[in-house]
Design a protein around this motif. Structure first.
Motif, PDB file in Angstrom:
ATOM      1  N   PRO A 135       0.837  -1.204   0.000  1.00 42.50           N
ATOM      2  CA  PRO A 135       0.000   0.000   0.000  1.00 42.50           C
ATOM      3  C   PRO A 135       0.870   1.251   0.000  1.00 42.50           C
ATOM      4  CG  PRO A 135      -0.828  -1.592   1.592  1.00 42.50           C
ATOM      5  CD  PRO A 135       0.503  -2.113   1.106  1.00 42.50           C
ATOM      6  N   PRO A 136       0.442   2.323  -0.680  1.00 39.31           N
ATOM      7  CA  PRO A 136       1.258   3.544  -0.748  1.00 39.31           C
ATOM      8  C   PRO A 136       1.844   3.916   0.599  1.00 39.31           C
ATOM      9  CG  PRO A 136      -0.671   3.794  -2.117  1.00 39.31           C
ATOM     10  CD  PRO A 136      -0.821   2.471  -1.413  1.00 39.31           C
ATOM     11  N   CYS A 137       3.164   4.211   0.599  1.00 36.94           N
ATOM     12  CA  CYS A 137       3.893   4.384   1.857  1.00 36.94           C
ATOM     13  C   CYS A 137       4.043   5.838   2.285  1.00 36.94           C
ATOM     14  CB  CYS A 137       5.284   3.762   1.746  1.00 36.94           C
ATOM     15  SG  CYS A 137       6.358   4.561   0.529  1.00 36.94           S
ATOM     16  N   GLN A 138       3.635   6.801   1.437  1.00 39.04           N
ATOM     17  CA  GLN A 138       3.856   8.212   1.773  1.00 39.04           C
ATOM     18  C   GLN A 138       3.267   8.619   3.124  1.00 39.04           C
ATOM     19  OE1 GLN A 138       2.669   7.078  -1.096  1.00 39.04           O
ATOM     20  NE2 GLN A 138       3.604   8.080  -2.850  1.00 39.04           N
ATOM     21  N   PRO A 139       2.096   8.071   3.520  1.00 35.51           N
ATOM     22  CA  PRO A 139       1.546   8.483   4.818  1.00 35.51           C
ATOM     23  C   PRO A 139       2.435   8.147   6.010  1.00 35.51           C
ATOM     24  CG  PRO A 139      -0.151   7.456   3.474  1.00 35.51           C
ATOM     25  CD  PRO A 139       1.154   7.225   2.771  1.00 35.51           C
ATOM     26  N   PHE A 140       3.359   7.160   5.835  1.00 32.36           N
ATOM     27  CA  PHE A 140       4.168   6.709   6.957  1.00 32.36           C
ATOM     28  C   PHE A 140       5.666   6.894   6.741  1.00 32.36           C
ATOM     29  CE2 PHE A 140       0.350   4.116   6.410  1.00 32.36           C
ATOM     30  CZ  PHE A 140      -0.318   4.425   7.585  1.00 32.36           C
ATOM     31  N   SER A 141       6.051   7.425   5.584  1.00 36.83           N
ATOM     32  CA  SER A 141       7.463   7.575   5.266  1.00 36.83           C
ATOM     33  C   SER A 141       8.093   8.682   6.098  1.00 36.83           C
ATOM     34  CB  SER A 141       7.633   7.904   3.779  1.00 36.83           C
ATOM     35  OG  SER A 141       8.974   8.213   3.477  1.00 36.83           O
ATOM     36  N   THR A 142       9.302   8.414   6.604  1.00 38.84           N
ATOM     37  CA  THR A 142      10.021   9.429   7.374  1.00 38.84           C
ATOM     38  C   THR A 142      10.477  10.573   6.479  1.00 38.84           C
ATOM     39  OG1 THR A 142      12.085   8.190   7.089  1.00 38.84           O
ATOM     40  CG2 THR A 142      10.825   7.789   9.105  1.00 38.84           C
ATOM     41  N   GLY A 143      10.438  10.345   5.158  1.00 36.52           N
ATOM     42  CA  GLY A 143      10.823  11.407   4.232  1.00 36.52           C
ATOM     43  C   GLY A 143       9.658  12.264   3.783  1.00 36.52           C
ATOM     44  N   GLY A 144       8.437  11.959   4.258  1.00 37.33           N
ATOM     45  CA  GLY A 144       7.266  12.720   3.853  1.00 37.33           C
ATOM     46  C   GLY A 144       6.666  13.497   5.014  1.00 37.33           C
ATOM     47  N   LEU A 145       5.396  13.838   4.861  1.00 31.68           N
ATOM     48  CA  LEU A 145       4.717  14.625   5.884  1.00 31.68           C
ATOM     49  C   LEU A 145       4.260  13.771   7.058  1.00 31.68           C
ATOM     50  CD1 LEU A 145       2.533  16.937   3.611  1.00 31.68           C
ATOM     51  CD2 LEU A 145       4.708  17.471   4.723  1.00 31.68           C
ATOM     52  N   ARG A 146       4.220  12.450   6.878  1.00 32.88           N
ATOM     53  CA  ARG A 146       3.890  11.496   7.941  1.00 32.88           C
ATOM     54  C   ARG A 146       2.521  11.807   8.559  1.00 32.88           C
ATOM     55  NH1 ARG A 146       9.164  10.580  11.603  1.00 32.88           N
ATOM     56  NH2 ARG A 146       7.975   8.738  12.158  1.00 32.88           N
ATOM     57  N   ARG A 147       1.509  11.961   7.705  1.00 29.68           N
ATOM     58  CA  ARG A 147       0.165  12.245   8.179  1.00 29.68           C
ATOM     59  C   ARG A 147      -0.590  10.967   8.537  1.00 29.68           C
ATOM     60  NH1 ARG A 147      -2.813  15.447   3.885  1.00 29.68           N
ATOM     61  NH2 ARG A 147      -4.324  15.707   5.565  1.00 29.68           N
ATOM     62  N   ALA A 148       0.004   9.813   8.239  1.00 27.59           N
ATOM     63  CA  ALA A 148      -0.543   8.509   8.627  1.00 27.59           C
ATOM     64  C   ALA A 148      -1.997   8.375   8.182  1.00 27.59           C
ATOM     65  CB  ALA A 148      -0.378   8.298  10.121  1.00 27.59           C
ATOM     66  N   THR A 149      -2.885   8.037   9.115  1.00 30.40           N
ATOM     67  CA  THR A 149      -4.268   7.757   8.758  1.00 30.40           C
ATOM     68  C   THR A 149      -5.013   8.989   8.267  1.00 30.40           C
ATOM     69  OG1 THR A 149      -4.927   8.047  11.062  1.00 30.40           O
ATOM     70  CG2 THR A 149      -4.425   5.814  10.341  1.00 30.40           C
ATOM     71  N   ALA A 150      -4.489  10.185   8.531  1.00 31.70           N
ATOM     72  CA  ALA A 150      -5.123  11.409   8.037  1.00 31.70           C
ATOM     73  C   ALA A 150      -4.823  11.643   6.564  1.00 31.70           C
ATOM     74  CB  ALA A 150      -4.659  12.611   8.855  1.00 31.70           C
ATOM     75  N   ASP A 151      -3.895  10.881   6.012  1.00 33.97           N
ATOM     76  CA  ASP A 151      -3.499  11.016   4.616  1.00 33.97           C
ATOM     77  C   ASP A 151      -4.437  10.177   3.749  1.00 33.97           C
ATOM     78  OD1 ASP A 151      -2.107  10.874   2.104  1.00 33.97           O
ATOM     79  OD2 ASP A 151      -0.275  11.463   3.159  1.00 33.97           O
ATOM     80  N   THR A 152      -5.033  10.813   2.739  1.00 33.51           N
ATOM     81  CA  THR A 152      -5.977  10.105   1.881  1.00 33.51           C
ATOM     82  C   THR A 152      -5.301   9.018   1.048  1.00 33.51           C
ATOM     83  OG1 THR A 152      -5.704  11.794   0.156  1.00 33.51           O
ATOM     84  CG2 THR A 152      -7.518  12.084   1.727  1.00 33.51           C
ATOM     85  N   ARG A 153      -3.964   9.019   1.018  1.00 31.06           N
ATOM     86  CA  ARG A 153      -3.251   7.974   0.276  1.00 31.06           C
ATOM     87  C   ARG A 153      -3.060   6.707   1.101  1.00 31.06           C
ATOM     88  NH1 ARG A 153       1.831  11.617  -1.226  1.00 31.06           N
ATOM     89  NH2 ARG A 153       1.426  12.139   0.960  1.00 31.06           N
ATOM     90  N   ASN A 154      -3.487   6.702   2.335  1.00 30.78           N
ATOM     91  CA  ASN A 154      -3.391   5.492   3.144  1.00 30.78           C
ATOM     92  C   ASN A 154      -4.333   4.435   2.579  1.00 30.78           C
ATOM     93  OD1 ASN A 154      -3.101   3.536   5.143  1.00 30.78           O
ATOM     94  ND2 ASN A 154      -4.561   4.541   6.509  1.00 30.78           N
TER      95      ASN A 154
END
Length: 349
Positions: free
Chosen positions: A71-90
């Motif tokens: 599953p797309p990792c941007q919500p949890f990546s240390t290199g991104g905004l790390r919005r986790a479950t608030a990220d619509t890409r989760n």
């Protein structure tokens, strides 16, 4: 065995899973370039180039042995905004929905190590609880690709669920505990480029932040770093293609410059002489894609496909363990982490 490939990208996991005997009946990926790339090596699969949220998977109930994907990792990546479950890409909720609709014997989910850090560990725990409520015995571990013969310092989380028994992760094959050295990046790539390097100069940073290693720290502008050809490469980034593309130090400037900085020298100015960026082809080789494989789309899209993918050789190691254990073969492995002996649910960021 029959697989269902979710968030497939160009098919790094599928290449490895096919080698292990898991053949995908279908794949889902919303980026058209990646689907075209995937169809080049796995044309027989049913290809869905769409948002997974638009699909029902009930048609595959009872037909799939293993559901797998990253599953797309941007919500949890240390290199991104790390919005986790608030990220619509989760997309973990979609991964879970597919499991409920298909009811496979096993699943394999891959994601970034950031899902195990303080900000996200609670969500990981809730995911595991959700999978367990579906009837799966869940094991998870952060695997270092270099430990399994991939010449890359790439750490990724693998979550594996079995309906019967607990999955045992395979032991490392390379590294200090094995007696077999890590694969050096210089055994695969060299000063001479394979393919066409991007025309993107490497520039000395105005305010460098060096480390003991000349291949670490923030010494040059952008996210790309020099590569130590005597060791595994840095993680290949999906954002490569420009200033985040790692580079080969053809004139051995990095070692001398790092020593100069650590001794209190003033920062150098301008472009780094002899520095050249890694090509798409070299990035794919480090990722263990077959050398003859062709990536489609713009060069930026190709870099993204390569960097987003699971290294096929690492996927194969995991898939072979899955197939062996689903077939009832016991594995003697002290790295096993069943539910009652899992790693601590926290990894320092």
């Amino acid at each position: 065995m029959i697989g269902l490939d979710l968030f497939s990208g160009p098919g790094g996991m599928t290449i490895g899973f096919k080698r292990a005997g898991i053949i995908p009946l279908a794949c889902v990926e919303h980026r058209r370039d990646a689907v075209v790339t995937y169809s080049g090596h796995t044309p027989a699969a049913e290809h869905f180039c769409t948002d997974i949220r638009r699909l029902s998977f009930t048609r595959y109930a009872g037909k799939i042995d293993v559901v797998y994907g990253g599953p797309p990792c941007q919500p949890f990546s240390t290199g991104g905004l790390r919005r986790a479950t608030a990220d619509t890409r989760n997309m973990f909720p979609e991964f879970a929905r597919v499991l409920r609709e298909v009811r496979p014997e096993a699943f394999v989910a891959e994601n970034v190590q950031g899902l195990t850090t303080r900000n996200s560990i609670g969500y990981l725990a809730s995911l595991i609880a959700e999978f367990e409520a579906m009837g799966y015995n869940v094991s998870w571990r952060v695997l270092h690709a270099a430990d399994y013969g991939v010449s890359q310092k790439r750490r990724r989380l693998f979550i594996v669920g079995f309906r019967r028994g607990n999955f045992r992760f395979p032991k490392p094959t390379h590294g200090p505990t094995t007696g077999k050295a890590y694969v050096a990046s210089g055994s695969l790539i060299s000063h001479d480029p394979i393919g066409e390097p991007p025309e993107c100069p490497v520039v000395f940073a105005r305010f460098p932040d060096p480390r003991k290693s000349p291949y670490a720290g923030h010494v040059y502008n952008g996210g790309g770093r020099p590569i130590d050809l005597k060791a595994p490469c840095h993680t290949i980034l999906a954002a490569a293609g420009g200033y985040k593309t790692h580079w080969i130090d053809t004139l051995n400037v990095a070692v001398a410059y790092n020593r100069h900085l650590l001794e209190g020298g003033e920062p150098w100015v301008g472009e780094v002489p002899g520095a050249r960026r890694m090509t798409v082809e070299e990035s794919a080789i480090i990722q263990t894609f077959p050398r003859e494989m062709r990536f489609f789309g713009s060069r930026s899209s190709q870099y993204t496909q390569v960097g987003d993918a699971v290294p096929p050789d690492l996927a194969e190691v995991v898939a072979r363990a899955v197939v062996s254990q689903l077939n009832g073969h016991a594995v003697s492995d002290d790295t096993h982490c069943p539910a009652d002996a899992a790693p601590p649910l926290f990894v320092a960021a």
